[in-house]
Design an enzyme around this catalytic site. Structure first.
Site, PDB file in Angstrom:
ATOM      1  N   SER A   1       0.862  -1.181   0.000  1.00  0.00           N
ATOM      2  CA  SER A   1       0.000   0.000   0.000  1.00  0.00           C
ATOM      3  C   SER A   1       0.897   1.229   0.000  1.00  0.00           C
ATOM      4  O   SER A   1       2.045   1.164   0.471  1.00  0.00           O
ATOM      5  CB  SER A   1      -0.887   0.002   1.254  1.00  0.00           C
ATOM      6  OG  SER A   1      -1.507   1.260   1.432  1.00  0.00           O
TER       7      SER A   1
ATOM      8  N   TYR B   1      -1.981  -0.846  10.572  1.00  0.00           N
ATOM      9  CA  TYR B   1      -1.976  -1.125   9.138  1.00  0.00           C
ATOM     10  C   TYR B   1      -0.700  -0.587   8.498  1.00  0.00           C
ATOM     11  O   TYR B   1      -0.048  -1.277   7.701  1.00  0.00           O
ATOM     12  CB  TYR B   1      -3.199  -0.474   8.498  1.00  0.00           C
ATOM     13  CG  TYR B   1      -3.334  -0.718   7.016  1.00  0.00           C
ATOM     14  CD1 TYR B   1      -3.800  -1.929   6.532  1.00  0.00           C
ATOM     15  CD2 TYR B   1      -3.006   0.280   6.094  1.00  0.00           C
ATOM     16  CE1 TYR B   1      -3.939  -2.154   5.164  1.00  0.00           C
ATOM     17  CE2 TYR B   1      -3.133   0.068   4.728  1.00  0.00           C
ATOM     18  CZ  TYR B   1      -3.605  -1.144   4.271  1.00  0.00           C
ATOM     19  OH  TYR B   1      -3.728  -1.366   2.920  1.00  0.00           O
TER      20      TYR B   1
END
Length: 251
Positions: A139, A152
């Site tokens: 990501s 995350y």
């Protein structure tokens, strides 16, 4: 025909990857949602009834379940040549001190430990064959920091580091390992307007292309990176974000 093992295959980016690859590869589809996984596998079989498609319900962060999956693959003589670690979990938007130990473990196990779990079962056969491809879906939050997503972000930074380590260690066996860093994509884990007010508008405003990505965009990049055209790309971290990371947004 080569075989691809794809995690998080039931929907979103994972399903679109499978849909694009099904005409060129045999598929091993992994997800922990049994109903969605079987529906997706059925749809893919209709698209190409010549491909071998196997589906397995598995918690990718569980050592025990991945070990059982490995046993099943060996028994069926169906080990993959290509591994695509797509499964991911964002966790709740919370301040760091409000995150529970259980949520930390769930995010880390799904996003990072899973890559170790699957690399450990797939790399030996790739090494023996002296060929392999690994794609890790990271990501842009593996490259930056942000509020309310600390776990995350930590997990995706780990994915990027682990990608480079695998590339360095296994490149000598003609095994490449690369990571893709999507920006905001039109999936359930994409722009979560219900969690953060005006999030979609803010993302569009900050993104130079003034749009969010589609699963197809990520899937086509995966298709390229596992092809012979990308055989010299190893240890690369590739952003696909509409230019979001190119503008820090101060003007």
């Amino acid at each position: 025909m080569q075989t691809v093992l794809l995690t998080g295959a039931a929907r979103g980016i994972g399903y679109k990857i499978a849909e694009i690859l099904v005409n060129k590869y045999n598929l091993i589809l992994i997800d922990k949602n049994e109903i969605e996984l079987e529906n997706s596998a059925t749809q893919l079989r209709h698209k190409n009834n010549m491909a071998q498609i196997q589906s397995y319900v598995c918690d990718v962060g569980s050592v025990k379940q991945v070990a059982q999956l490995h046993k099943n693959l060996l028994e069926n003589n169906f080990m993959p040549h290509i591994l695509i670690n797509n499964a991911g979990y964002g966790g709740p938007f919370q301040n760091l001190c409000d995150i529970s130990y259980e949520q930390w473990d769930l995010v880390m196990n799904t996003n990072l430990k899973s890559i170790f779990n699957f690399a450990k079962i797939c790399l030996p056969s790739m090494q023996q064959a002296e060929w392999g491809r690994i794609i890790n879906i990271a990501s842009i939050q593996g490259l930056i920091g942000a509020k309310l997503s600390s776990t995350y972000i930590a997990s995706k930074h780990g994915v990027i580091g682990y990608t480079k380590a695998i590339a360095a260690e296994y490149g000598q066996y003609s095994i490449t390992c690369n990571a893709i860093c999507p920006g905001y994509v039109d999936t359930a884990m994409g722009v979560q307007e219900d969690e953060i007010p005006n999030h979609f508008k803010n993302v569009i405003t900050r993104t130079p292309l003034k749009q969010i990505g589609q699963p197809y965009d990520i899937a086509k990049l995966v298709e390229f990176l596992i092809s012979d055209a990308a055989k010299f790309i190893n240890g690369s971290i590739i952003t696909i974000d509409g230019g979001l990371m190119a503008d820090i947004g101060l003007t």
